[in-house]
Structure formats: structure tokens, C-alpha cells
Design a protein around this motif. Structure first.
Motif, PDB file in Angstrom:
ATOM      1  N   ASP A  18       1.518  -5.260  -3.796  1.00  0.00           N
ATOM      2  CA  ASP A  18       1.693  -4.229  -2.423  1.00  0.00           C
ATOM      3  C   ASP A  18       0.454  -3.041  -2.487  1.00  0.00           C
ATOM      4  O   ASP A  18      -0.137  -3.255  -1.546  1.00  0.00           O
ATOM      5  CB  ASP A  18       2.778  -3.547  -2.488  1.00  0.00           C
ATOM      6  CG  ASP A  18       4.155  -4.282  -2.224  1.00  0.00           C
ATOM      7  OD1 ASP A  18       4.078  -5.596  -1.521  1.00  0.00           O
ATOM      8  OD2 ASP A  18       5.312  -4.028  -2.459  1.00  0.00           O
ATOM      9  N   ALA A  19       0.123  -2.843  -3.629  1.00  0.00           N
ATOM     10  CA  ALA A  19      -0.777  -1.998  -3.677  1.00  0.00           C
ATOM     11  C   ALA A  19      -2.331  -2.548  -3.483  1.00  0.00           C
ATOM     12  O   ALA A  19      -3.048  -1.846  -2.898  1.00  0.00           O
ATOM     13  CB  ALA A  19      -0.887  -1.201  -5.248  1.00  0.00           C
ATOM     14  N   ALA A  20      -2.395  -3.719  -4.150  1.00  0.00           N
ATOM     15  CA  ALA A  20      -3.555  -4.426  -3.762  1.00  0.00           C
ATOM     16  C   ALA A  20      -3.755  -4.609  -2.278  1.00  0.00           C
ATOM     17  O   ALA A  20      -4.936  -4.552  -1.800  1.00  0.00           O
ATOM     18  CB  ALA A  20      -3.657  -5.730  -4.771  1.00  0.00           C
ATOM     19  N   TRP A  21      -2.780  -5.153  -1.776  1.00  0.00           N
ATOM     20  CA  TRP A  21      -2.825  -5.387  -0.331  1.00  0.00           C
ATOM     21  C   TRP A  21      -3.446  -4.307   0.540  1.00  0.00           C
ATOM     22  O   TRP A  21      -4.318  -4.086   1.253  1.00  0.00           O
ATOM     23  CB  TRP A  21      -1.593  -5.752   0.469  1.00  0.00           C
ATOM     24  CG  TRP A  21      -1.644  -6.282   1.589  1.00  0.00           C
ATOM     25  CD1 TRP A  21      -0.902  -5.632   2.822  1.00  0.00           C
ATOM     26  CD2 TRP A  21      -2.402  -7.278   2.323  1.00  0.00           C
ATOM     27  NE1 TRP A  21      -1.125  -6.441   3.967  1.00  0.00           N
ATOM     28  CE2 TRP A  21      -2.068  -7.354   3.692  1.00  0.00           C
ATOM     29  CE3 TRP A  21      -3.364  -8.292   1.886  1.00  0.00           C
ATOM     30  CZ2 TRP A  21      -2.551  -8.129   4.871  1.00  0.00           C
ATOM     31  CZ3 TRP A  21      -3.795  -9.160   2.704  1.00  0.00           C
ATOM     32  CH2 TRP A  21      -3.555  -9.145   4.023  1.00  0.00           C
ATOM     33  N   THR A  22      -2.670  -3.048   0.246  1.00  0.00           N
ATOM     34  CA  THR A  22      -3.125  -1.714   0.867  1.00  0.00           C
ATOM     35  C   THR A  22      -4.693  -1.217   0.699  1.00  0.00           C
ATOM     36  O   THR A  22      -5.271  -1.020   1.475  1.00  0.00           O
ATOM     37  CB  THR A  22      -2.066  -0.544   0.320  1.00  0.00           C
ATOM     38  OG1 THR A  22      -0.628  -1.040   0.605  1.00  0.00           O
ATOM     39  CG2 THR A  22      -2.452   0.760   1.081  1.00  0.00           C
TER      40      THR A  22
END
Length: 194
Positions: A18-22
Motif C-alpha cells: 500500500d505504501a509503495a503504491w502511494t
């Protein structure tokens, strides 16, 4: 974070992806660093390195989870024309913003790796999986709407390729008129001429 609330396994991996996508959406490939992702996920860089030794490994995992794992539904309406129009609507609805964003955010990735959008798409698609339009044509052949004969993949996938081009050129959704015109005036006559 205390030891009692430390995330592990799938929960930690979900938080990292999720953090990587953001980070990818906000900063593009140039800002897609282990440092930025670890900080966003509330973890450490070694945790990321253990799962994904290279930045591009993490990038591919992020793209598979947020893009490649969400296939566009292929309709079976009983009509070749309606299947094609419905599928183009599904693609337009489900991917316009994502395709334009990914194209823009991954320019540096494509430059650094010497790859392109097609290479990326092929790496995210399950090996040997037919495209949506190949499935639509196969359905039409099975119903007897088209003769069972070899067709060029370029011809079969033409509506999708034209849609993708229109999305990237205009950076917005396509109109119902555009979809109908592409199917009725370009693809169906070409498909039936073969």
C-alpha cells in the motif's frame, strides 16, 4: 511501535505494498525508493530488502497487486458487437486514470530498464493468457458469429490498442460515440473481411 503490535506476514506485506503504491503515485519511479516506502509503511529498509532484494522487484510486486491483479471483466452478451462495446466501456471505466498515471509515473523506469509499456504489460499478464479481445473473438467463433480461422493478433486487439492510444493522447475517458465508431466502422468491417 511496540513488539506486541508489530506487523508480520501478510499484514506487513499489505502495508508495504500500500505504501509503495502511494509513493509511486505521488512521486513516480524516481521517488520510488526503499527509504520513502519504508518511511510510509512505518517499517525499516532491511524488512523491504528481505522480501524484495531490488527496487524493481518491489515495483513489480506493487504493480501486480494494484494493476495486474484486477482484470477487466470480459462480457458474454451473445453478440460480438455488444461484447466489444461493453468490454471497451469496462476498460475505459476501469483503467483510464490508471493507464495515464502509470505511463507518466514510469517514464524513468522505462528509460532506466530499456523497456516499454508493452514489456511491462506482458510481464504482469499471466503467461499464455489470452487478451480480452481474443476471448471475445473466441466466444463469437463458438457461437458461429465468425468463421473459425486464423486472425492476426493486431487485428483482434485493434480496438484495445486504439482505446489505449486515445486515452494516452487525450488523458481522459473516451465517449460512447468513439467506442461505437471504433467497433462499427473500424474493427467489425476489418474482422469480417478476413
Amino acid at each position: 511501535m511496540s513488539l506486541n503490535t508489530r506487523r508480520r506476514g501478510a499484514e506487513l506485506e499489505d502495508a508495504i505494498l500500500d505504501a509503495a503504491w502511494t509513493v509511486l503515485i505521488e512521486q513516480g519511479y524516481s521517488g520510488f525508493t526503499f527509504e520513502a516506502i519504508a518511511a510510509r509503511a512505518g517499517t525499516s529498509r532491511p524488512v523491504l530488502y528481505r522480501r524484495w532484494p531490488q527496487r524493481d522487484d518491489l515495483l513489480m510486486a506493487t504493480l501486480r497487486r494494484n494493476w495486474g491483479s484486477k482484470p477487466i471483466p470480459v462480457p458474454d452478451t451473445g453478440s460480438l458487437r455488444d461484447d466489444a462495446i461493453t468490454y471497451l466501456r469496462n476498460v475505459d471505466y476501469g483503467r483510464t486514470g490508471l493507464m495515464t498515471m502509470i505511463s507518466a509515473q514510469l517514464i524513468d523506469y522505462f528509460r532506466a530498464t530499456g523497456t516499454n509499456f508493452r514489456d511491462l504489460r506482458d510481464s504482469l499478464r499471466p503467461p499464455g493468457a489470452p487478451t480480452g479481445f481474443h476471448r471475445i473473438v473466441a466466444q463469437a467463433v463458438a457461437r458461429g458469429d465468425l468463421p473459425d480461422q486464423p486472425r492476426s493478433p493486431r487485428v483482434v486487439d485493434l480496438p484495445f490498442d486504439l482505446l489505449r492510444n486515445e486515452m494516452l493522447m487525450t488523458m481522459r475517458s473516451v465517449s460512447e460515440e468513439w467506442i461505437a465508431e471504433t467497433v462499427d466502422e473500424v474493427w467489425l468491417p476489418l474482422l469480417r473481411a478476413i
